[in-house]
Design an enzyme around this catalytic site. Structure first.
Site, short mmCIF file in Angstrom:
data_model
loop_
_atom_site.label_atom_id
_atom_site.label_comp_id
_atom_site.label_asym_id
_atom_site.label_seq_id
_atom_site.Cartn_x
_atom_site.Cartn_y
_atom_site.Cartn_z
N ARG A 1 0.80 -1.40 0.20
CA ARG A 1 0.10 0.21 0.06
C ARG A 1 0.83 1.31 0.03
O ARG A 1 2.08 1.17 0.29
CB ARG A 1 -0.90 0.01 1.18
CG ARG A 1 -1.85 -1.29 1.47
CD ARG A 1 -2.74 -1.00 2.60
NE ARG A 1 -3.38 -2.01 2.84
CZ ARG A 1 -3.43 -3.20 3.31
NH1 ARG A 1 -2.18 -3.62 4.10
NH2 ARG A 1 -4.35 -4.36 3.48
N HIS B 62 -4.30 -9.13 3.62
CA HIS B 62 -5.85 -9.52 3.49
C HIS B 62 -5.99 -10.49 4.77
O HIS B 62 -5.33 -11.77 4.59
CB HIS B 62 -6.29 -9.89 2.31
CG HIS B 62 -6.26 -8.66 1.36
ND1 HIS B 62 -6.42 -8.92 -0.10
CD2 HIS B 62 -6.07 -7.52 1.69
CE1 HIS B 62 -6.42 -7.80 -0.80
NE2 HIS B 62 -6.05 -7.12 0.34
N ARG C 29 -1.23 -1.61 -7.09
CA ARG C 29 -1.28 -2.87 -6.15
C ARG C 29 -2.23 -3.83 -7.07
O ARG C 29 -1.99 -5.06 -6.74
CB ARG C 29 -2.02 -2.46 -4.86
CG ARG C 29 -2.27 -3.41 -3.78
CD ARG C 29 -2.42 -2.50 -2.55
NE ARG C 29 -3.12 -3.47 -1.44
CZ ARG C 29 -2.65 -4.10 -0.71
NH1 ARG C 29 -1.47 -4.51 -0.62
NH2 ARG C 29 -3.67 -4.85 0.25
N LYS D 46 -2.30 -1.84 7.28
CA LYS D 46 -3.52 -1.38 7.87
C LYS D 46 -3.89 -2.32 8.92
O LYS D 46 -3.80 -3.38 9.00
CB LYS D 46 -4.29 -1.63 6.65
CG LYS D 46 -5.86 -0.90 6.65
CD LYS D 46 -6.44 -1.28 5.39
CE LYS D 46 -7.73 -0.65 5.45
NZ LYS D 46 -8.69 -0.73 4.15
N HIS E 114 -2.94 2.61 -5.62
CA HIS E 114 -3.76 1.18 -5.57
C HIS E 114 -3.75 0.65 -6.71
O HIS E 114 -3.94 -0.66 -7.03
CB HIS E 114 -4.95 1.68 -5.04
CG HIS E 114 -5.69 0.60 -3.92
ND1 HIS E 114 -4.95 0.29 -2.91
CD2 HIS E 114 -6.54 -0.37 -4.24
CE1 HIS E 114 -5.57 -0.44 -2.13
NE2 HIS E 114 -6.41 -0.96 -2.97
N TYR F 236 -9.13 -7.80 -6.20
CA TYR F 236 -8.15 -7.62 -6.84
C TYR F 236 -7.91 -8.56 -8.02
O TYR F 236 -6.96 -8.33 -8.94
CB TYR F 236 -6.93 -7.97 -5.83
CG TYR F 236 -6.75 -6.63 -4.95
CD1 TYR F 236 -5.89 -5.41 -4.97
CD2 TYR F 236 -7.64 -6.72 -3.76
CE1 TYR F 236 -5.73 -4.78 -4.28
CE2 TYR F 236 -7.29 -5.89 -2.87
CZ TYR F 236 -6.48 -4.70 -3.08
OH TYR F 236 -6.39 -3.77 -2.19
#
Length: 306
Positions: free
Chosen positions: A170, A279, A256, A192, A253, A288
């Site tokens: 990120r 994740h 990513r 995150k 993003h 994604y």
């Protein structure tokens, strides 16, 4: 007698000033007597504390900006945080903005309400149409064109895109990566939600970028200091027209997403991909893998021959 009266007036005025500075609203105060006081969160003071609260919770810079913007928008229209005003605010949002923006503002206000301990109102999220495609991620042709342009015209854009597309980090994680980490080939980072994970620097990526990184951080600003997430995003957006790449795909993003799609073309292990992206839910990783609408149409045309 006059001196005593004057002293009392000064004392009462100081009390009023102290109350205003502590975030209190004087609803009906005379110079000689404060009759009633209504307490409400002082927007500027509480917003600063709210920012620190979000930082401590590990929120990204972009998330903090979006949440704070929503709270500031509320306090520009309403002085008091109460159920009636929150209901009006929610209705105004739903009448004015698209569901995605509405829900972002709602998330911000909900986080703020938790921060100040307000529990007397509950928002209802706007329903968003579920999209089965992703059109704001860069494709391989665009990526290769960008890399070719950036190599000769903007070393920093080249470095940013190479690192994100080669690791899947990120942008908030990217700006904290240090050049020394390349020596060991991996980095244990806090991502995150304050979750720790390990990212890897592929041998090919290390070979490409090792002589182009900053002294301390892989990505540094023009003064040799650490870049901000906002600075990275701004740099990419400004480069879009110069590079001949659509502006909507020139955001951190996007690269990513590119990493995830290219990874799965070579290795169909979505569980490993989820670990690399940080994740905790595999359904998040699946987002994604979605194709653009153009890619979907192309595949349909290749498949359907009846």
């Amino acid at each position: 007698m006059q001196e005593e009266l004057l002293l009392k007036i000064i004392q009462n005025q100081q009390e009023i000033i102290d109350l205003l500075q502590s975030g209190l609203k004087i609803s009906n105060a005379a110079s000689s007597n404060v009759e009633s006081i209504t307490i409400f969160p002082k927007s500027d003071k509480d917003i600063e504390g709210f920012k620190k609260h979000l930082i401590n919770k590990g929120r990204s810079e972009n998330c903090i900006d979006a949440y704070v913007k929503g709270v500031e928008l509320f306090f520009r229209q309403y002085a008091t945080l109460n159920s009636e005003n929150l209901s009006k605010y929610e209705q105004e949002l739903k009448n004015k903005w698209k569901p995605k923006t509405v829900n972002l503002r709602i998330c911000g206000m909900t986080a703020y309400m938790e921060y100040v301990g307000f529990k007397d109102y509950q928002f209802h999220r706007a329903k968003e149409q579920k999209r089965t495609f992703c059109d704001n991620a860069i494709n391989k042709e665009q990526y290769e064109h960008l890399i070719s342009w950036a190599k000769d015209n903007s070393q920093k854009v080249w470095l940013i895109t190479k690192v994100i597309a080669g690791t899947g980090v990120r942008v908030s994680e990217l700006v904290n990566l240090k050049t020394a980490m390349l020596e060991q080939g991996y980095a244990d980072i806090i991502g995150k939600g304050n979750k720790q994970r390990r990212i890897y620097f592929p041998d090919r990526l290390i070979k490409d970028i090792k002589n182009h990184c900053g002294k301390t951080y892989i990505i540094e600003n023009r003064f040799g200091g650490q870049m901000t997430s906002r600075g990275v995003s701004s740099l990419l957006i400004k480069a879009a027209p110069k590079a001949g790449v659509p502006k909507e795909v020139m955001h951190p993003h996007s690269f990513r997403h590119f990493f995830a799609k290219e990874f799965l073309k070579q290795n169909n292990d979505i569980t490993l991909l989820g670990d690399l992206l940080g994740h905790s839910d595999i359904s998040t990783t699946a987002i994604y893998t979605r194709l653009t609408s153009e890619e979907q149409a192309q595949q349909i045309n290749e498949v359907v021959g009846w």
